[in-house]
Design a protein around this motif. Structure first.
Motif, PDB file in Angstrom:
ATOM      1  N   VAL A 101       0.952  -1.151   0.230  1.00 28.27           N
ATOM      2  CA  VAL A 101       0.010   0.051   0.156  1.00 28.27           C
ATOM      3  C   VAL A 101       0.922   1.261  -0.009  1.00 28.27           C
ATOM      4  N   THR A 102       0.590   2.271  -0.745  1.00 32.14           N
ATOM      5  CA  THR A 102       1.444   3.671  -0.721  1.00 32.14           C
ATOM      6  C   THR A 102       1.621   4.055   0.352  1.00 32.14           C
ATOM      7  N   MET A 126      -0.949  -9.818  -2.953  1.00 30.95           N
ATOM      8  CA  MET A 126      -1.637  -9.459  -4.175  1.00 30.95           C
ATOM      9  C   MET A 126      -0.976  -8.215  -4.607  1.00 30.95           C
ATOM     10  N   MET A 127      -1.560  -7.815  -5.723  1.00 29.23           N
ATOM     11  CA  MET A 127      -1.029  -6.519  -6.396  1.00 29.23           C
ATOM     12  C   MET A 127      -2.125  -5.725  -6.735  1.00 29.23           C
ATOM     13  N   ASP A 128      -1.858  -4.412  -6.429  1.00 31.66           N
ATOM     14  CA  ASP A 128      -2.849  -3.431  -6.636  1.00 31.66           C
ATOM     15  C   ASP A 128      -2.433  -2.364  -7.526  1.00 31.66           C
ATOM     16  N   VAL A 129      -2.705  -2.070  -8.792  1.00 34.32           N
ATOM     17  CA  VAL A 129      -1.994  -1.365  -9.752  1.00 34.32           C
ATOM     18  C   VAL A 129      -1.919   0.113  -9.277  1.00 34.32           C
ATOM     19  N   PHE A 130      -2.779   0.523  -8.728  1.00 35.76           N
ATOM     20  CA  PHE A 130      -2.862   1.977  -8.271  1.00 35.76           C
ATOM     21  C   PHE A 130      -1.811   2.145  -7.307  1.00 35.76           C
ATOM     22  N   HIS A 131      -1.416   1.096  -6.266  1.00 34.23           N
ATOM     23  CA  HIS A 131      -0.261   1.557  -5.332  1.00 34.23           C
ATOM     24  C   HIS A 131       1.032   0.978  -6.362  1.00 34.23           C
ATOM     25  N   LEU A 132       1.068   0.198  -7.146  1.00 31.61           N
ATOM     26  CA  LEU A 132       2.121  -0.281  -7.811  1.00 31.61           C
ATOM     27  C   LEU A 132       2.677   1.052  -8.691  1.00 31.61           C
ATOM     28  N   ASN A 133       1.694   1.741  -9.339  1.00 35.43           N
ATOM     29  CA  ASN A 133       1.987   3.012 -10.086  1.00 35.43           C
ATOM     30  C   ASN A 133       2.657   4.053  -9.442  1.00 35.43           C
ATOM     31  N   ILE A 134       2.490   4.233  -7.935  1.00 36.13           N
ATOM     32  CA  ILE A 134       3.026   4.999  -7.297  1.00 36.13           C
ATOM     33  C   ILE A 134       4.191   4.689  -6.507  1.00 36.13           C
ATOM     34  N   GLU A 135       4.576   3.513  -5.967  1.00 35.81           N
ATOM     35  CA  GLU A 135       5.455   3.135  -5.283  1.00 35.81           C
ATOM     36  C   GLU A 135       6.779   2.578  -6.123  1.00 35.81           C
ATOM     37  N   GLU A 136       6.311   1.757  -7.254  1.00 31.72           N
ATOM     38  CA  GLU A 136       7.362   1.145  -8.026  1.00 31.72           C
ATOM     39  C   GLU A 136       8.046   1.737  -9.019  1.00 31.72           C
ATOM     40  N   LYS A 137       9.163   1.634  -9.213  1.00 26.65           N
ATOM     41  CA  LYS A 137      10.233   2.274 -10.354  1.00 26.65           C
ATOM     42  C   LYS A 137       9.497   1.636 -11.704  1.00 26.65           C
ATOM     43  N   LEU A 196      -7.459  -3.421  -9.796  1.00 27.33           N
ATOM     44  CA  LEU A 196      -7.542  -2.465 -10.665  1.00 27.33           C
ATOM     45  C   LEU A 196      -7.925  -0.974 -10.337  1.00 27.33           C
ATOM     46  N   ALA A 197      -7.374   0.031 -10.815  1.00 22.78           N
ATOM     47  CA  ALA A 197      -7.922   1.252 -10.441  1.00 22.78           C
ATOM     48  C   ALA A 197      -6.903   2.130 -11.521  1.00 22.78           C
ATOM     49  N   ASP A 198      -7.617   3.420 -11.975  1.00 20.47           N
ATOM     50  CA  ASP A 198      -6.741   4.298 -12.802  1.00 20.47           C
ATOM     51  C   ASP A 198      -5.846   5.052 -11.811  1.00 20.47           C
ATOM     52  N   ASN A 199      -4.782   5.845 -12.261  1.00 20.16           N
ATOM     53  CA  ASN A 199      -4.086   6.455 -11.403  1.00 20.16           C
ATOM     54  C   ASN A 199      -4.455   7.403 -10.551  1.00 20.16           C
ATOM     55  N   ASN A 200      -5.735   7.922 -10.647  1.00 25.28           N
ATOM     56  CA  ASN A 200      -6.324   8.834  -9.667  1.00 25.28           C
ATOM     57  C   ASN A 200      -7.265   8.071  -8.872  1.00 25.28           C
ATOM     58  N   ARG A 201      -7.410   6.795  -8.701  1.00 18.91           N
ATOM     59  CA  ARG A 201      -8.204   5.877  -7.944  1.00 18.91           C
ATOM     60  C   ARG A 201      -9.699   5.906  -8.424  1.00 18.91           C
ATOM     61  N   ARG A 202      -9.753   6.240  -9.732  1.00 25.00           N
ATOM     62  CA  ARG A 202     -11.187   6.377 -10.235  1.00 25.00           C
ATOM     63  C   ARG A 202     -11.176   5.120 -11.230  1.00 25.00           C
ATOM     64  N   PHE A 251      -0.800 -15.359 -14.893  1.00 26.36           N
ATOM     65  CA  PHE A 251      -1.809 -15.153 -14.058  1.00 26.36           C
ATOM     66  C   PHE A 251      -3.405 -15.316 -14.723  1.00 26.36           C
ATOM     67  N   ASP A 252      -4.200 -15.950 -14.213  1.00 20.16           N
ATOM     68  CA  ASP A 252      -5.367 -16.374 -14.626  1.00 20.16           C
ATOM     69  C   ASP A 252      -6.478 -16.239 -13.396  1.00 20.16           C
ATOM     70  N   GLY A 253      -6.264 -15.359 -12.634  1.00 22.41           N
ATOM     71  CA  GLY A 253      -7.032 -15.324 -11.324  1.00 22.41           C
ATOM     72  C   GLY A 253      -7.903 -14.105 -11.650  1.00 22.41           C
ATOM     73  N   ALA A 254      -8.667 -13.493 -10.621  1.00 20.19           N
ATOM     74  CA  ALA A 254      -9.505 -12.425 -10.434  1.00 20.19           C
ATOM     75  C   ALA A 254      -8.718 -11.053 -10.675  1.00 20.19           C
ATOM     76  N   PHE A 255      -9.226 -10.339 -11.519  1.00 24.13           N
ATOM     77  CA  PHE A 255      -9.038  -8.729 -11.593  1.00 24.13           C
ATOM     78  C   PHE A 255     -10.256  -8.143 -11.080  1.00 24.13           C
ATOM     79  N   CYS A 256     -10.029  -7.395  -9.892  1.00 20.57           N
ATOM     80  CA  CYS A 256     -11.129  -6.539  -9.354  1.00 20.57           C
ATOM     81  C   CYS A 256     -10.949  -5.024  -9.130  1.00 20.57           C
ATOM     82  N   THR A 257     -11.905  -4.315  -9.421  1.00 23.06           N
ATOM     83  CA  THR A 257     -11.598  -3.021  -9.250  1.00 23.06           C
ATOM     84  C   THR A 257     -11.759  -2.675  -7.731  1.00 23.06           C
ATOM     85  N   GLU A 258     -10.883  -1.712  -7.486  1.00 18.79           N
ATOM     86  CA  GLU A 258     -11.267  -0.950  -6.090  1.00 18.79           C
ATOM     87  C   GLU A 258     -10.917   0.641  -6.485  1.00 18.79           C
ATOM     88  N   ILE A 259     -11.989   1.244  -6.465  1.00 19.06           N
ATOM     89  CA  ILE A 259     -11.990   2.636  -7.003  1.00 19.06           C
ATOM     90  C   ILE A 259     -12.906   3.324  -6.234  1.00 19.06           C
TER      91      ILE A 259
END
Length: 275
Positions: A156-157, A185-196, A214-220, A241-249
Motif C-alpha cells: 500500500v502506498t 496481491m498486487m494493486d495497480v494503483f499502489h504499484l504505479n506510485i511506489e514502484e520504479k 485495478l484502478a486508474d492512477n487517480n483511483r477512479r 496469471f489467470d485469477g480475478a481482476f477486481c476494481t477497487e475505486i
C-alpha cells in the motif's frame, strides 16, 4: 480469469471514502450482473451480522463468484490493526480478521490484508512493531490454513501507511511468515506510485501473487485517466496469471457510472488479451 467489482456488505457504514458498491446486496449483485461482471470482492466488517446463506443465495442467483473478502474497513471504520501499541486492540483486530476468514471459508474465497496490518509509530521501536505484525500474520495464517483460505497481503502506498509500501517489502514479509497460506496481491494503483517499474515487478514476483486490484492512477475507474490497462493486463497474462481482476475505486461520479465505466473499458481489453 474473472472480472470482478468490489461490493460492501450492509454492515459497512455508507461513506464516500468506501471504494466499493454500497446498498442492499440484492440490488448491488443484480446491477453488477446485468453489467456483465463475473464476480465480486466483498468488503465486510462484522460477518456475524449477515445472513451467510442469503449472501450466497443472491450471488448464486446472479451467477457471481465471491472471489475475495476485503478487510480494509477494519482499520478504516473500526481503527483496529495488528501493530497498535495496545495489546487489546491487536487482539481485537486478529479476532475480527478470523471472523472474516470464517466468512471467506464459507464461500471458498480468500482474504485480503491491507491497512489492518497497521503501521510504525514513534512510540515503539520498529523491530517491536514489526514483531507484532509478523506474530499476527503467523496466527491468522495458521487459522486460515485450517479452513483452506489464503491470505493476500497487499502493498500500500506511503500516503496511507508507512509499512509494506512496495511489492519487495511484501515479499520479504511473506518469507518471514513462511506459511503456504500467506501470499500477496498486487494493486495497480499502489504499484504505479511506489514502484520504479511496475511491469518488472509484475513479472519478478508473479509466483507470490494471487489477486489483482485495478484502478486508474487517480483511483477512479479504469479508463478514466492515464494508465494503459491493455499493457498492464497483458503483463499479468504473460506471467500466467489467470485469477480475478477486481476494481477497487472511488465511486465517482457515482457507483452506477463507475461500475458501467469500468467494465466498458476493461471487458474488451480482457477479451482481447485472454481471448
Amino acid at each position: 480469469m474473472k472480472l470482478c467489482y468490489q461490493v460492501a456488505t450492509p454492515d459497512v457504514a455508507i461513506s464516500p471514502a468506501v471504494t466499493a458498491f454500497q446498498g442492499k446486496l440484492d440490488d448491488s449483485f443484480r446491477k453488477l450482473a446485468e453489467l456483465g461482471y463475473d464476480g465480486v470482492e466483498l468488503m465486510t466488517l462484522n460477518p456475524l451480522e449477515l445472513n451467510w446463506d442469503q449472501v450466497k443465495g443472491e450471488a448464486d442467483k446472479n451467477k457471481l463468484d465471491i472471489v475475495l473478502i476485503c478487510t480494509g474497513e477494519i482499520f478504516g471504520q473500526l481503527k483496529l490493526s495488528f501493530m497498535d501499541r495496545n495489546l487489546d486492540v491487536r487482539n481485537k483486530a486478529k479476532k475480527q480478521v478470523k471472523g472474516i476468514i470464517d466468512f471467506a471459508a464459507y464461500f471458498g474465497s480468500n482474504v485480503n490484508i491491507g491497512r489492518v496490518r497497521g503501521q510504525y509509530c514513534a512510540e515503539l521501536p520498529k523491530e517491536v512493531s514489526y514483531g507484532y505484525a509478523i506474530d499476527s500474520f503467523k496466527e491468522i495464517s495458521e487459522y486460515a490454513g485450517k479452513k483452506d483460505v489464503k491470505i493476500a497481503l497487499e502493498s500500500v502506498t506511503l500516503m496511507q501507511t508507512n509499512f509494506i509500501n512496495t511489492v519487495q517489502e511484501a515479499v520479504n514479509v511473506v518469507k518471514d511468515v513462511d506459511n503456504e497460506y500467506f501470499k500477496m496481491m498486487m494493486d495497480v494503483f499502489h504499484l504505479n506510485i511506489e514502484e520504479k517499474d511496475m511491469f518488472e515487478v509484475i513479472e519478478k514476483y508473479a509466483d507470490y501473487n494471487i489477486h489483482v486490484h485495478l484502478a486508474d492512477n487517480n483511483r477512479r475507474y479504469p479508463g478514466h485517466c492515464g494508465l494503459d490497462f491493455e499493457k498492464i493486463i497483458t503483463a499479468f497474462k504473460n506471467t500466467g496469471f489467470d485469477g480475478a481482476f477486481c476494481t477497487e475505486i472511488f465511486q465517482l461520479p457515482d457507483q452506477d457510472v463507475a461500475a458501467a465505466g469500468a467494465i466498458a473499458h476493461l471487458r474488451p481489453i480482457l477479451d482481447r488479451v485472454y481471448k
